[in-house]
Design an enzyme around this catalytic site. Structure first.
Site, PDB file in Angstrom:
ATOM      1  CE  LYS A  77      -6.066 -67.467  -6.044  1.00 24.63           C
ATOM      2  NZ  LYS A  77      -4.721 -67.203  -6.572  1.00 24.63           N
ATOM      3  CE  LYS A 124       0.091 -62.508  -4.712  1.00 25.21           C
ATOM      4  NZ  LYS A 124      -0.147 -63.934  -5.022  1.00 25.21           N
TER       5      LYS A 124
END
Length: 361
Positions: A165, A271
């Protein structure tokens, strides 16, 4: 038939301060739902409704009230779904577009019940032949030493795909860390996720710097809903772009087609908790593949109940490449399950058993 339901709010406690571009996570609230036929109470389906705070469209104060109302509506039904298609249809009817995480929970609870209430939602090799699924190793944000220690551990454990990230700390430090990963493993598949952390003005310059490190892809370089800028980046970026947050709140087939054709990303990230469940993800796949757009599945910090459902779904779809399913060890108080991570694979080890004793459903 007597349709019965219950639910439980459950707070998952992280083993460490999980740093993201949206802040540090210490806990995550989720809801477990249980559905069964009153004439056979020992057999029940479980689903998980766990929206992400500040990101999911159904992260709202009345979520628990809505769960209760929707389950009450379900108890008024004369029967439960008898096949997968009916399960998807009823979940959509009850939860609609406003509550994607509830829809996911209903779908998976129905599928679980349809398949005997054993947490085996699909009949595929993941469950019955222990066929593993390759996953990426996620590096959480934090101090540089902490992040490097995570990298060292992932490489030692055998991960061939690492996801980092970026976008929340100093960019030069992020470049340093990515260079560190490359120095440790020149061949690993290296993904980054900016979570919309770049401005449209600076994005291309940063993408060109990142491209020097031979990245596989970058997720969501700029914030969603900036279609003109995102389309430009998808067309010119030296790194393949994967859309993530951009897909949230896009439900109709027509809107999905418009997004894919306007932005033309190289990948999309699916997702189910955020996108409205399994059927919605199936539609994204059916629209992406003919347009030459790749995809992979990722968990959204669910417990092992939700992670199990997504893992089995990934196996059912024969999802290509490394999936984002390595979140099972995040919590002190996760639900013990047959899921286990061995090297850079997740598998379903039927020698291990589900332990639902923490649930009060």
């Amino acid at each position: 038939m007597s349709v019965n339901t219950s639910y439980q709010k459950y707070t998952l406690n992280f083993k460490f301060d999980a740093g993201t571009s949206r802040g540090v996570l210490k806990t995550k609230d989720t809801f477990f739902i249980k559905i069964w036929d009153g004439n056979d109470p020992e057999k029940f389906g479980l689903g998980e409704c766990g929206p992400l705070k500040g990101l999911s469209v159904d992260d709202r104060p009345d979520l628990e009230e809505r769960i209760s109302k929707i389950l009450n509506l379900l108890t008024e039904k004369e029967s439960l779904p008898e096949n997968k298609e009916e399960a998807y249809k009823l979940a959509n009817e009850l939860a609609g577009e406003d509550f994607p995480s509830i829809r996911f929970a209903l779908e998976t609870a129905f599928l679980d019940l349809l398949n005997g209430g054993e947490r085996q939602l699909f009949s595929n090799d993941f469950v019955f032949k222990k066929e593993p699924i390759p996953i990426n190793g996620l590096i959480w944000m934090g101090e540089m030493d902490f992040m490097k220690s995570q990298v060292d551990k992932k490489i030692e454990e055998g991960y061939s795909c690492i996801k980092l990230k970026i976008g929340a700390i100093d960019f030069e430090k992020e470049i340093e860390l990515l260079s560190y990963i490359r120095s440790k493993d020149a061949e690993c598949v290296l993904r980054v996720d900016a979570n919309g952390g770049f401005s449209p003005e600076e994005a291309m310059q940063k993408l060109e710097r990142l491209a020097e490190l031979k990245l596989h892809s970058i997720e969501q370089p700029i914030k969603q809903h900036q279609w003109k800028d995102m389309s430009r980046l998808c067309g010119a970026s030296p790194i393949p772009i994967a859309l993530d947050e951009e897909l949230i709140g896009v439900y109709s087939r027509a809107d999905k087609i418009e997004l894919l054709e306007e932005l033309k990303p190289q990948y999309i990230i699916l997702k189910p908790t955020l996108l409205g469940g399994l059927e919605s993800c199936l539609e994204w796949v059916s629209l992406a593949e003919p347009r030459g757009i790749g995809w992979w599945l990722t968990s959204a910090l669910e417990s092992n109940i939700g992670l199990n459902a997504i893992s089995q779904f990934a196996a059912e779809l024969q999802a290509p490449g490394h999936q984002g399913l390595g979140t099972g060890k995040l919590y002190h108080n996760n639900i013990d399950s047959p899921l286990e991570v061995v090297g850079d694979f997740i598998r379903y080890n039927s020698q291990l058993k589900w332990d639902l004793s923490a649930l009060q459903l």
